[in-house]
Design an enzyme around this catalytic site. Structure first.
Site, PDB file in Angstrom:
ATOM      1  N   LYS A 280       0.835  -1.201   0.000  1.00 15.46           N
ATOM      2  CA  LYS A 280       0.000   0.000   0.000  1.00 15.46           C
ATOM      3  C   LYS A 280       0.871   1.253   0.000  1.00 15.46           C
ATOM      4  CE  LYS A 280      -3.914  -1.822   2.707  1.00 15.46           C
ATOM      5  NZ  LYS A 280      -4.966  -1.628   1.702  1.00 15.46           N
ATOM      6  N   ARG A 354     -10.313 -11.596   2.024  1.00 13.75           N
ATOM      7  CA  ARG A 354     -11.154 -12.688   1.505  1.00 13.75           C
ATOM      8  C   ARG A 354     -10.441 -14.026   1.601  1.00 13.75           C
ATOM      9  NH1 ARG A 354     -11.592  -9.455  -4.015  1.00 13.75           N
ATOM     10  NH2 ARG A 354     -11.173  -7.800  -2.493  1.00 13.75           N
TER      11      ARG A 354
HETATM   12  N1  BES Z   1      -8.135  -3.748   4.471  1.00 13.79           N
HETATM   13  C1  BES Z   1      -8.317  -3.328   3.130  1.00 13.79           C
HETATM   14  C2  BES Z   1      -9.637  -2.569   2.910  1.00 13.79           C
HETATM   15  C3  BES Z   1      -9.789  -1.255   3.644  1.00 13.79           C
HETATM   16  C4  BES Z   1      -9.526  -0.060   3.000  1.00 13.79           C
HETATM   17  C5  BES Z   1     -10.239  -1.233   4.934  1.00 13.79           C
HETATM   18  C6  BES Z   1      -9.701   1.138   3.669  1.00 13.79           C
HETATM   19  C7  BES Z   1     -10.418  -0.024   5.593  1.00 13.79           C
HETATM   20  C8  BES Z   1     -10.147   1.163   4.960  1.00 13.79           C
HETATM   21  C9  BES Z   1      -8.327  -4.539   2.206  1.00 13.79           C
HETATM   22  O1  BES Z   1      -7.529  -5.593   2.611  1.00 13.79           O
HETATM   23  C10 BES Z   1      -7.807  -4.086   0.894  1.00 13.79           C
HETATM   24  O2  BES Z   1      -6.662  -3.727   0.834  1.00 13.79           O
HETATM   25  N2  BES Z   1      -8.653  -4.129  -0.143  1.00 13.79           N
HETATM   26  C11 BES Z   1      -8.280  -3.725  -1.436  1.00 13.79           C
HETATM   27  C12 BES Z   1      -8.788  -4.750  -2.399  1.00 13.79           C
HETATM   28  C13 BES Z   1      -8.231  -4.603  -3.795  1.00 13.79           C
HETATM   29  C14 BES Z   1      -6.755  -4.926  -3.824  1.00 13.79           C
HETATM   30  C15 BES Z   1      -8.984  -5.529  -4.706  1.00 13.79           C
HETATM   31  C16 BES Z   1      -8.888  -2.365  -1.722  1.00 13.79           C
HETATM   32  O3  BES Z   1     -10.009  -2.092  -1.247  1.00 13.79           O
HETATM   33  O4  BES Z   1      -8.245  -1.550  -2.358  1.00 13.79           O
HETATM   34 MN    MN Z   2      -5.537  -5.399   1.978  1.00 11.81          MN
END
Ligand code: BES
Ligand code: MN
Ligand code: ZN
Length: 502
Positions: A280, A354
Site C-alpha cells: 500500500k 477474503r
Molecule cells: N483492508 C483493506 C480494505 C480497507 C480499505 C479497509 C480502507 C479499511 C479502509 C483490504 O484488505 C484491501 O486492501 N482491499 C483492497 C482490495 C483490492 C486490492 C482488490 C482495496 O479495497 O483496495
Molecule cells: Mn488489503
C-alpha cells in the site's frame, strides 16, 4: 469526565448530591419527582431557558451551576423534544450527551430517569446508562502526561453515577444486561485501537481466550493445526510475517436446548495490513491497524452474549493474521489450495481479507453446520466510496436474514445497506489458471469481494457485512470519540436477541 464512571441503579426518590440531571420535553415539562426537586429554585429554569433560548429540544442541555435554594453543584436540564419520538437509540445517545456534559471533577451524579408524563421504561433508562458508559471511554493508555482538567482530564477520580428509576429491580436487571453489552463494545473498541506492535495475532488470541472467565469455550488453532486442516489461503496471508497466524473458535452455549443448531459469526482479523508484496502507499497506512475490526466485533459480541447470558447458541470464529512483505511472503501469481479444496490465483496480495475469510467460513460451515453465518470484515475501500461511514455494506443470499439485519440496524443505529450479488459479478473472478482469482478488477470491488466469499458458504443462509467504512476511524458522536467504535456489537446483539433466543 475522566476515568470509568461507576454506574448504578437507585430509587427515583434517592438522595441527590453534587450534580442532578433532569429530563425535560419541548414544553419544558418535568416528571413529578424532578418537578418536586426543582421547586426550591422557583422559576429559575424558565428564566434561564428563556435567556439561553433553550427549548427542550433533544440532546440540548442547560447547565445551572449552584442554583439558589439547592445544595447542589450543578443541575443539568436535558431536552428530549417530543417524548413520542424517542426510540431506544435516542435514549442511548441522550445518555451519551449527558455523559459529555458531566462537569470535570464531579464526584456524584444522579440522573432522574423519568419522563414528563411519568415512568421511563427500565430498558430505556438502561440505555441512558449505557450511553454514559460508552461516552466515558477513552483510549489513553499510551499517553504519559496527565491532563488535569477538561473533558479528557486524566487521573481525576471516577464519578459515581446513579440512574434513579421507578422500578429498581427491573432497572437493575436491564442495566446488568446493558452493562454487559457495554463491556463487549468497549472490548471491541480496545482491540481496534491497540497498536499493531502490541496486538499481533497471538496476543489477540490471548485476549479472546480471556472470555473463558465468562463461560465462553475457546479453542485456539496455531499454524501447525491450520496447516494440518489445509487452511492454505489464510496461512498464505500470514506467511510473510514474523508473527504467527491464529484461528480462534469461541462458543457460547446459552440456548435452553443445548443441541440447538448455532448461529455463526465470522470475523476478519488482519492485525496489520501493509498490502504485502502489492504494498500500500505510505499515506494513511497506520490506519491498517484497524483491519481486524471484524474480528474485534465478533470478540466483543461473544463477551456481550456471555455477560448477559443470552439464551442462544452462538459460535464466533476469527481468522487472525498479519499481512507483511518479506522474502517468505506470498506473491501475485501464486496459486493457493484453500480449505474447501477450491484453488485461488493471487492477483493482488492486498486482497488478503477474503483469503482469510474463505478458510474461516468454509471451516465454520463444515464443522458446525450453523443455521446461518454472518461475517464482518473491513474488506474493501470500495465500500467507503459507495456508502461512506454511514452504513455498512450488506451482501446476502437470504432475504429474510438481510431484512432482519436491516431492521436491527434501524433499531440500534448501526445501519446497513443492501448491495447486489449475482452471476454476472461472479464471473468477474473466474481465473485463467485456477478456480478463481482474488480480485475482480476495478469495477464493483465490494461485490466481487462478496462473490468470492459466497463461493465458500454453500447453501447456508449467509450475510457479509463490509465494515471498512463503519469499523474504524470513526467520527465523534454522542456515544464517544473512540477511533475504534466497536461497530456491530449492538447490531448483532440486537439481531440475536430479537430472533434467535429462547
Ligand atoms: N483492508 C483493506 C480494505 C480497507 C480499505 C479497509 C480502507 C479499511 C479502509 C483490504 O484488505 C484491501 O486492501 N482491499 C483492497 C482490495 C483490492 C486490492 C482488490 C482495496 O479495497 O483496495
Ligand atoms: Mn488489503
Ligand atoms: Zn485488509
Amino acid at each position: 469526565m475522566a476515568e470509568t464512571p461507576k454506574i448504578s441503579i437507585a430509587e427515583l426518590n434517592t438522595a441527590v448530591s453534587g450534580t442532578m440531571v433532569v429530563i425535560t420535553d419541548e414544553n419544558l415539562a418535568f416528571g413529578p419527582v424532578s418537578k418536586d426537586r426543582l421547586k426550591p429554585t422557583g422559576n429559575l429554569v424558565e428564566r434561564i431557558a428563556k435567556i439561553e433560548k433553550f427549548k427542550g429540544a433533544r440532546n440540548k442541555v442547560l447547565n445551572l451551576t449552584a442554583p439558589a435554594g439547592m445544595n447542589l453543584e450543578h443541575v443539568l436540564v436535558v431536552g428530549i423534544g417530543n417524548p413520542k419520538d424517542m426510540n431506544a437509540e435516542h435514549w442511548l445517545k441522550l445518555g451519551g450527551t449527558i455523559g459529555g456534559r458531566i462537569p470535570a471533577g464531579a464526584r456524584n451524579v444522579t440522573v432522574l430517569a423519568e419522563l414528563p408524563s411519568g415512568k421511563l421504561s427500565p430498558e430505556d433508562a438502561a440505555k441512558v446508562a449505557l450511553g454514559i458508559k460508552l461516552r466515558a471511554y477513552k483510549f489513553d493508555r499510551y499517553k504519559t502526561k496527565k491532563k488535569t482538567d477538561g473533558d479528557d482530564a486524566k487521573g481525576t477520580p471516577a464519578p459515581q453515577i446513579k440512574i434513579a428509576v421507578a422500578d429498581v429491580a427491573a432497572g437493575r436487571k436491564a442495566w446488568s444486561d446493558a452493562n454487559g453489552i457495554g463491556d463487549g463494545i468497549l472490548l471491541a473498541r480496545e482491540l481496534v485501537n491497540e497498536p499493531p506492535n502490541v496486538l499481533f495475532p497471538a496476543e489477540f488470541a490471548r485476549r479472546a481466550s480471556e472470555l473463558k472467565k465468562l463461560g465462553v469455550q475457546i479453542e485456539v488453532l496455531d499454524e501447525p493445526a491450520m496447516k494440518k486442516l489445509g487452511m492454505n489461503a489464510l496461512l498464505a496471508v500470514g506467511q510473510g510475517s514474523e508473527r504467527e497466524s491464529r484461528l480462534v473458535v469461541m462458543r457460547w452455549n446459552g440456548a435452553k436446548k443445548k443441541s440447538d443448531t448455532p448461529v455463526a459469526i465470522v470475523g476478519k482479523g488482519v492485525c496489520f495490513d501493509t498490502g504485502g508484496i502489492s504494498i500500500k502507499p505510505a499515506a494513511g497506512m497506520e490506519d491498517m491497524k484497524g483491519d481486524m475490526a471484524g474480528a474485534a466485533c465478533v470478540t466483543g459480541l461473544m463477551h456481550a452474549l456471555a455477560a448477559r447470558k443470552a439464551k442462544a447458541n452462538v459460535i464466533g470464529v476469527i481468522g487472525i493474521v498479519e499481512n507483511m512483505p518479506d522474502g517468505k511472503a506470498y506473491r501475485p501469481g501464486d496459486i493457493l489450495k484453500s480449505y474447501s479444496g477450491q484453488t485461488i490465483e493471487v492477483i493482488n496480495t492486498d486482497a488478503e481479507g477474503r483469503l482469510v475469510l474463505c478458510d474461516a467460513l468454509a471451516y465454520t460451515n463444515e464443522r458446525f453446520k450453523p443455521k446461518l453465518i454472518i461475517d464482518l470484515a473491513t474488506l474493501t475501500g470500495a465500500i467507503l466510496v459507495a456508502l461512506g461511514q454511514e452504513h455498512a455494506g450488506l451482501f446476502s443470499n437470504d432475504d429474510k436474514l438481510a431484512d432482519r439485519l436491516i431492521e436491527a440496524g434501524k433499531v440500534t443505529g448501526e445501519t446497513v445497506w443492501r448491495m447486489p450479488l449475482g452471476p454476472a459479478y461472479d464471473k468477474m473472478i473466474d481465473s485463467k489458471f485456477a478456480d478463481m482469482k482474488n480480485t475482480g478488477g476495478r469495477y464493483a470491488g465490494s461485490t466481487t469481494a462478496a462473490q468470492f466469499l459466497q463461493r465458500y458458504i454453500g447453501k447456508t443462509p449467509w450475510a457479509h457485512l463490509d465494515i471498512a467504512g463503519t469499523g474504524m476511524a470513526a467520527h465523534n458522536t454522542e456515544i464517544g470519540d473512540s477511533w475504534g467504535p466497536g461497530w456491530g456489537v449492538r447490531l448483532l446483539n440486537e439481531l440475536i436477541a430479537a430472533h434467535y433466543e429462547k
